[in-house]
Design a protein around this motif. Structure first.
Motif, PDB file in Angstrom:
ATOM      1  N   ASN A  71       0.838  -1.217   0.000  1.00 50.53           N
ATOM      2  CA  ASN A  71       0.000   0.000   0.000  1.00 50.53           C
ATOM      3  C   ASN A  71       0.863   1.253   0.000  1.00 50.53           C
ATOM      4  O   ASN A  71       0.656   2.188  -0.760  1.00 50.53           O
ATOM      5  N   SER A  72       1.839   1.276   0.898  1.00 51.94           N
ATOM      6  CA  SER A  72       2.679   2.462   1.056  1.00 51.94           C
ATOM      7  C   SER A  72       3.365   2.811  -0.258  1.00 51.94           C
ATOM      8  O   SER A  72       3.356   3.960  -0.683  1.00 51.94           O
ATOM      9  N   PHE A  73       3.943   1.815  -0.908  1.00 52.74           N
ATOM     10  CA  PHE A  73       4.708   2.111  -2.114  1.00 52.74           C
ATOM     11  C   PHE A  73       3.804   2.517  -3.270  1.00 52.74           C
ATOM     12  O   PHE A  73       4.111   3.444  -4.007  1.00 52.74           O
ATOM     13  N   ILE A  74       2.657   1.835  -3.402  1.00 51.56           N
ATOM     14  CA  ILE A  74       1.740   2.220  -4.484  1.00 51.56           C
ATOM     15  C   ILE A  74       1.302   3.665  -4.291  1.00 51.56           C
ATOM     16  O   ILE A  74       1.358   4.495  -5.206  1.00 51.56           O
ATOM     17  N   ASP A 135     -16.300   7.054   0.900  1.00 43.99           N
ATOM     18  CA  ASP A 135     -15.841   5.979   1.793  1.00 43.99           C
ATOM     19  C   ASP A 135     -14.344   6.033   1.988  1.00 43.99           C
ATOM     20  O   ASP A 135     -13.594   6.184   1.035  1.00 43.99           O
ATOM     21  N   ARG A 136     -13.920   5.872   3.233  1.00 42.19           N
ATOM     22  CA  ARG A 136     -12.491   5.921   3.505  1.00 42.19           C
ATOM     23  C   ARG A 136     -11.812   4.638   3.072  1.00 42.19           C
ATOM     24  O   ARG A 136     -12.349   3.556   3.250  1.00 42.19           O
ATOM     25  N   GLY A 137     -10.626   4.774   2.497  1.00 41.69           N
ATOM     26  CA  GLY A 137      -9.890   3.613   2.014  1.00 41.69           C
ATOM     27  C   GLY A 137      -8.588   4.075   1.395  1.00 41.69           C
ATOM     28  O   GLY A 137      -8.107   5.176   1.706  1.00 41.69           O
ATOM     29  N   LEU A 138      -8.019   3.270   0.504  1.00 38.34           N
ATOM     30  CA  LEU A 138      -6.759   3.642  -0.115  1.00 38.34           C
ATOM     31  C   LEU A 138      -6.863   4.934  -0.911  1.00 38.34           C
ATOM     32  O   LEU A 138      -5.957   5.763  -0.910  1.00 38.34           O
ATOM     33  N   LEU A 139      -8.017   5.123  -1.576  1.00 37.13           N
ATOM     34  CA  LEU A 139      -8.178   6.281  -2.437  1.00 37.13           C
ATOM     35  C   LEU A 139      -8.150   7.579  -1.634  1.00 37.13           C
ATOM     36  O   LEU A 139      -7.545   8.578  -2.058  1.00 37.13           O
ATOM     37  N   THR A 140      -8.775   7.579  -0.478  1.00 35.70           N
ATOM     38  CA  THR A 140      -8.757   8.800   0.341  1.00 35.70           C
ATOM     39  C   THR A 140      -7.329   9.113   0.787  1.00 35.70           C
ATOM     40  O   THR A 140      -6.917  10.278   0.802  1.00 35.70           O
ATOM     41  N   ILE A 141      -6.568   8.076   1.134  1.00 30.62           N
ATOM     42  CA  ILE A 141      -5.173   8.307   1.532  1.00 30.62           C
ATOM     43  C   ILE A 141      -4.423   8.935   0.362  1.00 30.62           C
ATOM     44  O   ILE A 141      -3.708   9.933   0.508  1.00 30.62           O
ATOM     45  N   LEU A 142      -4.631   8.349  -0.830  1.00 31.36           N
ATOM     46  CA  LEU A 142      -3.924   8.827  -2.014  1.00 31.36           C
ATOM     47  C   LEU A 142      -4.231  10.303  -2.276  1.00 31.36           C
ATOM     48  O   LEU A 142      -3.315  11.114  -2.485  1.00 31.36           O
ATOM     49  N   VAL A 221      -7.407  -0.784   6.587  1.00 35.43           N
ATOM     50  CA  VAL A 221      -6.374  -0.372   5.643  1.00 35.43           C
ATOM     51  C   VAL A 221      -5.155   0.088   6.424  1.00 35.43           C
ATOM     52  O   VAL A 221      -5.288   0.812   7.400  1.00 35.43           O
ATOM     53  N   GLU A 222      -3.977  -0.392   6.000  1.00 36.92           N
ATOM     54  CA  GLU A 222      -2.759   0.021   6.710  1.00 36.92           C
ATOM     55  C   GLU A 222      -1.695   0.458   5.712  1.00 36.92           C
ATOM     56  O   GLU A 222      -1.621  -0.068   4.601  1.00 36.92           O
ATOM     57  N   THR A 223      -0.863   1.417   6.128  1.00 31.84           N
ATOM     58  CA  THR A 223       0.375   1.678   5.405  1.00 31.84           C
ATOM     59  C   THR A 223       1.498   1.348   6.377  1.00 31.84           C
ATOM     60  O   THR A 223       1.238   1.091   7.565  1.00 31.84           O
ATOM     61  N   LEU A 224       2.732   1.370   5.914  1.00 30.20           N
ATOM     62  CA  LEU A 224       3.830   0.990   6.802  1.00 30.20           C
ATOM     63  C   LEU A 224       3.838   1.813   8.098  1.00 30.20           C
ATOM     64  O   LEU A 224       3.895   1.240   9.180  1.00 30.20           O
ATOM     65  N   PRO A 225       3.770   3.141   8.009  1.00 28.06           N
ATOM     66  CA  PRO A 225       3.805   3.887   9.271  1.00 28.06           C
ATOM     67  C   PRO A 225       2.662   3.540  10.214  1.00 28.06           C
ATOM     68  O   PRO A 225       2.884   3.400  11.414  1.00 28.06           O
TER      69      PRO A 225
END
Ligand SMILES: Nc1ncnc2c1ncn2[C@@H]1O[C@H](COP(=O)(O)OP(=O)(O)O)[C@@H](O)[C@H]1O
Ligand SMILES: [Mg+2]
Lengths: 268, 307, 362
Positions: A71-74, A135-142, A221-225
């Protein structure tokens, strides 16, 4: 023979500088050293081993970390790419677009994410997605990362562009290049070091971000940090130190690259 | 860091003036939608009514700000008294950030001076050395700091080993740990602007002062310091502002008793116990505080330039 | 060594090296009290270095510097009663003009009341009293220059050092300041050590001049001596304009030397020390001390006129000597002078004035 009376020299400042560097590096060096500790306890030193690095990739938590790392790298790659493009265009307008009324405002807007405290940005972004029912997820992080990365990409790019005299693209246009061609064939190649440098910084910033991510990530959903933070809350374990060391290594390599690239000057 | 790239020289190139709307559109769109609009909505949210399981009910209310500043008793029917809890948390944050800023200044100023007086070709290397740690994940740095400062961590063991202390120092979970953490997090921000100012400083001013009978430290105080003051102010702001809203250092190093604004806000959005309007209001108050500081310093810098 | 207490500055065998580059080769100089002393030389010859050694900003690699008989090597700059007018003025940008001028007195620990009074007097001396409250950035270049001067004078130093203080000013202002500086020096009685690369400026202002080149002292003397009796070709060439002709000495007798030019023409002039028969030396002839004539004089050279150039007050005539050497003559642009101008191509005689020709051995 008395030494030269040099007013640039202040007694003790060298010592303070070395002390400052020691403070800056001591924690990182120590964590790196302890990541090679063979002992399962973080307090005892049992000799050098790579077991915790192996553990990161094969141990019980490995799936969680691999998922988070992916996730983090993408996110970092996409966010840095988009932010760099946006920043390059904005820098061209702000530095090559003549004087215009919204120029200062544009610059202020681009640097806004640096001025607003990160936690406020995090809260605002969370509320925003909530209000529009996203909805919160990878897209919101991006999305949040793209906005936050823009100033980090912008600064090296604009610094670079300021160093390139306008006569270059004017000469290109004098030789019958269109504006677009002058941009592509002259300005862009000259700006490459700044752009690469901006991309790498944006990449690190995205890869490292915790606070905003923590707010706008969806459940599960998780990223490395965030994964590291979750693990640290249960106490610092040796495998965390191994991950940290790897992440630290990536940051140092990227910053060094960015620095070396930005020091290359095609106009000299 | 937000240095005046906008106020470029007088010879402003306008090669791409025709396309500037299109060039700026992506940046404006992204930042208006993802930063400015959210802050606006946050302002709206701070005036809404809280929903008990997180989120808001769309009904106007002063409740969040009222709760921040006033105490009306358990059932809200007593005459309002000043509520000190949150004001104290803000005050503590300001204090912690202030101490961290002073620590950074005490270390950062000599460092910046030292770097700026190296041979020109060595300077970028020193600057680079100082900035690398900043680019390392803040979380990792804070964790490393905690690891280093633990009661039975390497620092205490080293100090015990050489006999400076006989009991381990309890640093983690104290105010000092938070201050050290903040100091460590943002130190490069102090060094860089001061470095830039000292590098521009003309050392023949120092020689002129020494020539006029000023001893070395008087030269520093009377000539060098005033000349690089804009850099010092910028450095202090760049350390103070992010320290004020920081979350990781107080959370990981300070423990439960050394709460700061960041933790207070974060708590409002965690799980079901949260109070979104209150979190939004606290964020607004923090943002206002920061904007006041920024405006104040911008005016200060402007006055400096006008001279 | 005898320590003459009357000399303001005494530099003895001072050497300055930067790594293995030698900026000053064993310079010895005595600068008298109350003197307007000038260090003159081309850019890079070590003038600033020498001045900074006196001020205390550079150490002395070898040798010693004395201030009124006292060695000052051990004193840091702020303990030397010597002030400097810096080339770029180095005015403190955050202080007003009055604060700048009072700074030295303040540092010496004078009470503020006296500081203000004496700073005001110094400003009056440079006629800038009405600008006391301004910041340096609000002054013109010439005014800044005068503030720098007032600031260095206010503490009444024993020696004032001026490093090309007028070089940033335009010609007219520079001329005015030259006279003003000279007056201030005379009125205050402070020893001035003035650095310039402009020989005309040096000749106008100085009591004595030290000509330097490549870190070495070439000649020391008053303006007349240096102009009329240059010790070597460098000084002759650097100060004013001159014609340098390579000659070979044929005969030395009774203080006179007979020599010949490469083209074969012969000439007799005063022999200087070290001139011996057979020596190959240079003959220096100032352009204004030669007269172009149709008839030969006591000492003459034959030449052909190439060109006349009008330069305002003067007319420069370029001629070719029989051996092909170029030679310049300057004639005053007056009725009398114009009568001596010949058309290009005309064969003429260059008649030397008495004592005009000097033989230089190096
Ligand atoms: N700090 C230094 N390090 C090395 N060389 C120097 C330094 N300062 C001056 N020099 C050299 O010493 C010589 C004399 O310089 P300077 O005294 O400034 O000349 P001037 O003032 O006569 O123009 C020059 O060749 C210069 O390059
Ligand atoms: Mg010089």
């Amino acid at each position: 023979m008395a030494a030269k009376y040099d007013l640039r020299v202040f007694p003790g400042f060298r010592a303070v500088t070395l002390f400052c560097l020691a403070i800056l590096y001591a924690p990182l060096v120590i964590v790196t050293i302890y990541s090679f500790n063979a002992s399962p306890s973080i307090t005892n030193w049992d000799g050098v081993s790579l077991r915790w690095y192996v553990d990161v990739f094969t141990g019980p938590d490995s799936e969680k970390f691999k998922y988070a790392a992916r996730n983090s790298f993408i996110i970092a790659i996409i966010a840095a790419t988009v932010a760099t493009c946006i920043a390059t265009l904005a820098a061209t307008a702000i530095l090559r677009g003549g004087r215009f009324r919204l120029r200062t405002v544009s610059f202020g807007l681009v640097s806004l994410p640096l001025m607003v405290p990160e936690i406020v940005t995090a809260v605002a972004t969370l509320i925003f997605f909530n209000a529009i029912g996203f909805d919160r997820g990878l897209l919101t992080i991006l999305l949040a990362h793209i906005a936050f990365c823009i100033p980090f990409a912008y600064l090296p790019i604009s610094a670079r562009m300021q160093g390139i005299e306008a006569t270059y693209e004017q000469a290109a246009m004098d030789l019958y290049a269109t504006r677009t061609l002058a941009f592509r064939r002259v300005l862009l190649p000259l700006m490459t070091p700044g752009i690469v440098s901006g991309f790498l910084l944006a990449f690190i910033v995205s890869l490292d971000d915790f606070i905003i991510t923590n707010f706008v990530k969806g459940a599960g959903v998780e990223t490395l940090p965030t994964a590291i933070f979750g693990a640290v809350k249960q106490g610092i374990k040796p495998n965390i130190m191994a991950i940290s060391t790897m992440l630290l290594g990536i940051s140092v390599v990227m910053v060094t690259l960015s620095w070396l690239v930005s020091r290359r000057d095609a106009t000299k | 860091m937000a240095g005046g790239a906008a106020s470029g020289g007088s010879s402003q190139s306008d090669t791409y003036a025709g396309a500037r709307v299109w060039l700026l559109l992506p940046a404006w769109a992204t930042l208006l939608i993802l930063v400015v609009a959210p802050v606006g909505i946050m302002l709206v949210y701070s005036f809404l009514t809280k929903e008990f399981r997180g989120g808001v009910i769309w009904e106007f209310s002063w409740e969040a700000y009222d709760q921040f500043f006033f105490n009306r008793g358990l059932f809200g029917d007593e005459p309002p008294r000043i509520e000190w809890t949150y004001i104290l948390i803000f005050w503590r944050s300001i204090w912690q950030a202030g101490v961290a800023t002073l620590l950074s200044l005490a270390i950062g100023f000599p460092t910046a001076c030292f770097i700026a007086t190296r041979a020109p070709r060595q300077r970028p290397i020193w600057v680079f050395l100082v900035t690398i740690p900043y680019w390392v994940n803040l979380l990792i740095r804070t964790v490393s700091m905690k690891f280093l400062l633990r009661d039975n961590g390497p620092l205490n063991e080293a100090l015990l080993g050489i006999g400076v202390i006989s009991e381990p120092l309890h640093i983690v979970n104290t105010n000092l740990a938070v201050q050290l953490g903040l100091f460590y997090s943002y130190l490069p921000f102090m060094v860089l602007p001061i470095y830039a100012a000292v590098e521009r400083y003309n050392f023949s001013l120092s020689e002129a002062a020494a020539d006029l009978y000023a001893p070395r430290w008087t030269v520093l105080r009377r000539i060098l310091l005033p000349a690089v003051k804009p850099g010092i102010v910028a450095g202090c702001i760049l350390v103070f502002v992010p320290s004020l809203g920081s979350f990781l250092a107080p959370d990981l190093l300070g423990g439960a008793r050394n709460f700061m604004i960041g933790s207070l806000i974060e708590e409002q959005f965690k799980g079901n116990a949260g109070n979104w309007p209150f979190g939004a209001a606290a964020s607004m108050i923090l943002l206002t505080l920061v904007l006041i500081i920024l405006l104040f310093s911008a005016r200060q810098q402007g006055r400096q330039e006008a001279r | 060594m005898n320590t003459s207490t009357t000399d303001a500055i005494d530099i003895r065998d001072a050497v300055k090296r930067y790594g293995d580059f030698t900026a000053l080769h064993s310079v010895s100089l005595s600068i008298r009290d109350n003197e307007f002393f000038t260090l003159l030389g081309p850019s890079g010859c070590g003038k600033t270095t020498l001045l900074r050694m006196i001020a205390g900003f550079e150490d002395v690699t070898e040798g010693a510097i004395f201030l009124f008989g006292e060695e000052i090597e051990k004193l840091p700059p702020h303990k030397r009663p010597i002030n400097t007018v810096f080339q770029n003025y180095a005015l403190f940008p955050h202080m007003s003009v009055l604060e700048n001028v009072g700074f030295g007195l303040e540092m010496l620990g004078h009470p503020m009341q006296e500081v203000r009074k004496r700073a005001g007097e110094a400003l009056e001396m440079v006629q800038l009293s009405q600008f006391a409250a301004r910041k340096p950035a609000q002054l013109s270049g010439g005014q800044q220059q005068r503030v720098a001067l007032a600031r260095a004078l206010a503490p009444r130093p024993k020696v004032l050092l001026l490093d090309e203080p007028l070089s940033a000013l335009d010609l007219k202002l520079r001329k005015a300041m030259q006279i003003e500086l000279k007056h201030i020096q005379r009125d205050t009685g402070i020893t001035f050590i003035f650095v310039t690369h402009d020989q005309e400026e040096a000749l106008t202002m100085s009591d004595r001049i030290a000509v330097m080149s490549s870190g070495e002292l070439q000649q020391l003397g008053d303006a007349r001596e240096i102009y009329e009796q240059p010790r070597n070709t460098f000084v002759a060439d650097f100060i004013g304009e001159t014609n340098l002709l390579p000659v070979t000495v044929d005969e030395v007798q009774g203080g006179r030397a007979a020599c010949h030019l490469p083209g074969g023409q012969t000439l007799t002039c005063d022999a200087s020390a070290g001139v011996a028969r057979g020596a190959r030396v240079h003959l220096s002839l100032r352009p204004e001390r030669v007269i172009v004539a149709a008839q030969p004089g006591v000492e003459s050279l034959k030449a052909t006129v190439r060109e006349n150039i009008f330069v305002g007050t003067d007319i420069t005539t370029i001629v070719d000597l029989a051996g092909g050497e170029e030679f310049r003559i300057r004639t005053s642009n007056s009725d009398r002078g114009r009568a001596r101008i010949f058309e290009p191509g005309a064969g003429v005689f260059l008649n030397m004035e008495q004592g005009a020709a000097r033989l230089l051995t190096d």
